[in-house]
Design an enzyme around this catalytic site. Structure first.
Site, PDB file in Angstrom:
ATOM      1  N   HIS A  78      49.266  57.393  27.329  1.00  0.00           N
ATOM      2  CA  HIS A  78      47.973  56.703  27.374  1.00  0.00           C
ATOM      3  C   HIS A  78      46.832  57.707  27.543  1.00  0.00           C
ATOM      4  CE1 HIS A  78      45.362  53.193  28.659  1.00  0.00           C
ATOM      5  NE2 HIS A  78      44.645  54.231  29.048  1.00  0.00           N
ATOM      6  N   GLU A  79      46.963  58.577  28.535  1.00  0.00           N
ATOM      7  CA  GLU A  79      45.893  59.546  28.808  1.00  0.00           C
ATOM      8  C   GLU A  79      45.846  60.642  27.745  1.00  0.00           C
ATOM      9  OE1 GLU A  79      43.719  58.578  30.766  1.00  0.00           O
ATOM     10  OE2 GLU A  79      44.895  57.054  31.788  1.00  0.00           O
ATOM     11  N   HIS A  82      43.879  59.463  24.824  1.00  0.00           N
ATOM     12  CA  HIS A  82      42.422  59.569  25.008  1.00  0.00           C
ATOM     13  C   HIS A  82      41.928  60.962  24.620  1.00  0.00           C
ATOM     14  CE1 HIS A  82      41.455  55.706  26.704  1.00  0.00           C
ATOM     15  NE2 HIS A  82      42.341  55.829  27.671  1.00  0.00           N
TER      16      HIS A  82
END
Length: 168
Positions: A78-79, A82
């Site tokens: 998820h990170e 980004h």
């Protein structure tokens, strides 16, 4: 603030997943993005956050320790997504179509915006305050301390009365 030590085996598992997903992305995108820095200093109920300017991912050590593999499989991609989206597309919506594409197509993981980990051990203590309309307001420790020191007052949004601490 108490420092939480993450066991080395867990750190190694995080690094392994990060490197696998980064390699997968670099291959798919035909790029050579560097490995981001990892910090284990995210606080509160946030599992992780990406800092584009520093090419850094901050992880919540308590949630990592409590949720181990589920945390790693969910939060690391998820990170990382980004960071990859910011480099690949520039400034776009945080959980927009580019991020979703990066998660599902490139990293091949489910594009979930929020985690559902138990946060009872990372939720901050709050203090109950009341107003004239009998609504109960929860103030954080920081706000409570400001009130106690006489630095500020908080008002109810409905009745505009100054909030009063409920003695427990």
């Amino acid at each position: 603030m108490k420092t939480v030590r993450v066991p080395i085996a867990l750190v190694q598992s995080v690094m392994r997943t990060l490197r696998e997903k980064l390699q997968q992305a670099n291959k798919y995108l035909n790029t050579d993005y560097p490995e981001p820095t990892l910090q284990y200093n995210q606080r509160g109920t946030i599992a992780g956050s990406a800092y584009y300017a520093n090419w850094e991912i901050r992880l919540n050590p308590t949630l990592l320790i409590e949720n181990k593999q589920n945390f790693i499989e969910e939060v690391i991609p998820h990170e990382l997504a980004h960071l990859l989206v910011s480099r690949h597309f520039g400034r776009v919506a945080p959980h927009g179509k580019e991020w979703k594409w990066m998660m599902e197509t490139v990293l091949q993981v489910s594009a979930k915006r929020t985690h559902h980990f138990d946060i009872s051990n990372v939720t901050a203590k709050t203090f109950s305050y009341a107003c004239r309309c009998q609504e109960i307001h929860q103030l954080t420790l920081r706000r409570h301390n400001k009130v106690q020191r006489g630095e500020t007052q908080y008002r109810c949004r409905h009745c505009q009365a100054i909030l009063q601490l409920i003695k427990e």
